[in-house]
Write a protein that holds these residues in place. Structure first.
Motif, short mmCIF file in Angstrom:
data_model
loop_
_atom_site.label_atom_id
_atom_site.label_comp_id
_atom_site.label_asym_id
_atom_site.label_seq_id
_atom_site.Cartn_x
_atom_site.Cartn_y
_atom_site.Cartn_z
N UNK A 182 0.66 -1.20 0.02
CA UNK A 182 -0.09 0.08 -0.06
C UNK A 182 1.12 1.25 -0.11
N UNK A 183 1.73 1.42 0.90
CA UNK A 183 2.80 2.41 0.94
C UNK A 183 3.52 2.77 -0.19
N UNK A 184 3.88 1.54 -1.06
CA UNK A 184 4.79 1.58 -2.16
C UNK A 184 3.94 2.34 -3.28
N UNK A 185 2.62 1.74 -3.32
CA UNK A 185 1.74 2.46 -4.39
C UNK A 185 1.45 3.77 -4.13
N UNK A 186 1.05 4.29 -2.73
CA UNK A 186 0.78 5.66 -2.68
C UNK A 186 1.77 6.47 -2.93
N UNK A 187 3.25 6.19 -2.48
CA UNK A 187 4.30 6.95 -2.81
C UNK A 187 4.54 6.91 -4.48
N UNK A 188 4.38 5.92 -5.12
CA UNK A 188 4.47 5.84 -6.37
C UNK A 188 3.49 6.61 -7.25
N UNK A 189 2.33 6.76 -6.71
CA UNK A 189 1.30 7.48 -7.39
C UNK A 189 1.62 9.07 -7.19
N UNK A 215 -7.78 11.02 -2.51
CA UNK A 215 -7.24 12.29 -2.98
C UNK A 215 -5.75 12.50 -2.74
N UNK A 216 -4.88 11.39 -2.83
CA UNK A 216 -3.57 10.99 -2.51
C UNK A 216 -2.61 11.15 -3.79
#
Lengths: 364, 72
Positions: A100-107, A329-330
């Motif tokens: 989850x954290x990886x995806x939030x950062x990548x996006x 909205x991240x």
């Protein structure tokens, strides 16, 4: 067979695979995929989350066949070369959260490490900040490794455990075939499709699937990993994987030059924003998460195809992270970071530091 | 100092990290490393090779590998 194995474990092998990915990723853009996004594991998993309605961002909904091909290609390769190893049980819930954290950062950056390279290869200068963040995040990860960070051992288990994620992927492929895209329609049966935006830009199904399968097979054989590339360089001064990553960059760049896709600059780059700090910080979070989980998002797909149930959990975490990113909205857009993107980055960084500092084992 | 590294079930980069740590403390001699994926097997052999350690033998037992590394 051992000759093939030796080749892919060699420097020439990993360079060939990086070159193959670079050339075909750039060509996929020519064949319809979005700009500097021939292959992006993060973006494409996010599009899959949209296609099955986990988020409803209308411009990023498409069941990307490349991702399906990655897992199925790796599965076929692992079975053919007797490397299918069903295993699971190394802190699965932590791996879900890392995904989850990886995806939030990548996006927040708008891309996985593969797309970061493709953006550089297309002339997108903003990706330099992403590269800096990725290196920074992985460097932080190596400090945790040196401090004894370890998620614990996985166990060998039933073959069916290792087959669960590939079977989910097969199910998604079935849905894609049962509910094909209807021109100008946002929905086909239970699947959502973008009618505009990056989700509407894609190569033909067969082309995407065949390239995905080929990459899955080659990457499984060679253990291609963009996070491992930088990690091994920092931790062991070892450049094996890095040469594959460099080949991806160089061959994507050359292909872009040949087909006229190289457009250097910072403003107006495809599916990118110009906020340096958040390009850096987004990728720092993603890089740290990949390091703590032991593989870049592409590698996690290939390991899931090899029977690694924990990698499968990381993949599902990334898809859930994509849903959260768009619902809360991240995620960034070409206009800049999302309304809560900065809060998302800070929270994810805190979560990753908590994981890194508290999960230490005395090695046996 | 034991000359056995059990890296079964560990994710990257642990098998290599443990092997290199042990190689450093042993200096020379024989070292047995247990791994359970082909990736770990290749990575350990590559890393040991970079430190001048040779592969004496690789035994496959079920889903595991027993690597014997040595440096004279």
């Amino acid at each position: 067979m051992s000759g093939i194995q030796k080749f892919f474990a060699s420097r020439a092998g990993i360079i060939s695979v990086g070159a193959f990915i670079g050339v075909f990723a750039a060509l996929l853009q020519k064949w319809g995929n979005p700009g500097n996004m021939g292959i992006c594991v993060a973006c494409f998993e996010r599009d899959i989350a949209g296609a099955i309605g986990l988020h409803r961002a209308a411009v990023v909904q498409y069941l990307r066949p490349e991702i399906l091909g990655f897992v199925l290609g790796a599965l076929l390769s692992a079975l053919a070369f007797r490397e299918f190893r069903p295993r699971a049980g190394s802190a699965p819930i932590v791996r879900f959260v890392l995904g989850m954290a990886a995806m939030i950062g990548a996006l927040v950056f708008l891309g996985c490490p593969w797309r970061m390279l493709l953006r550089l290869a297309g002339g997108d200068g903003n990706a330099i900040f992403g590269l800096g963040g990725l290196v920074g995040g992985i460097w932080l990860g190596t400090l945790f490794f040196k401090g004894g960070y370890n998620l614990g051992r996985s166990q060998t288990t039933y073959a069916s455990v290792g087959l669960i994620l590939p079977l989910i992927i097969l199910g998604l492929l079935a849905l894609r075939l049962i509910f094909p895209q209807i021109p100008d329609q946002p929905q086909s049966g239970i699947l959502f499709y973008s009618v505009k935006g990056p989700g509407a830009q894609h190569a033909a199904l067969a082309v995407s699937l065949v390239v995905g399968l080929a990459v899955g097979i080659l990457a499984q054989r060679s253990r291609f990993c963009t996070m491992g590339a930088i990690r091994d360089l920092i931790l062991f001064r070892q450049g094996h994987l890095f040469s594959g990553m460099l080949a991806l960059l160089v061959f994507a760049f050359l292909t872009n030059l040949v087909v006229g896709q190289f457009k250097p600059g910072f403003a107006g780059q495809p599916v990118a924003h110009t906020q340096e700090v958040w390009n850096f910080m987004g990728m720092l979070v993603a890089g740290l998460a990949f390091a703590l989980a032991g593989g870049c998002p592409g590698r996690q797909l290939f390991m899931a195809g090899e029977g690694d149930g924990d990698a499968g959990v990381f993949v599902l975490g990334m898809i859930a992270g994509a849903a959260v990113s768009h619902n809360f909205g991240l995620a960034s857009s070409p206009k800049g970071v999302g309304p809560h993107g900065i809060a998302g980055v800070i929270i994810c960084l805190a979560v990753l530091l908590f994981i890194g500092f508290t999960m230490r084992q005395k090695s046996a | 100092m034991s000359n056995l590294v059990d890296a079964r079930g560990l994710s990257c980069p642990q098998p290599v990290l443990l092997t290199l740590d042990r190689i450093k403390s042993l200096g020379q001699g024989e070292l047995t490393v247990l791994v359970d994926t082909d990736t770990s097997k290749e990575n350990v052999i590559r890393a040991a090779g970079s430190q001048g350690w040779q592969v004496k033998s690789v035994d496959a037992a079920g889903m595991e590998y027993k690597l014997i590394l040595e440096k004279a």
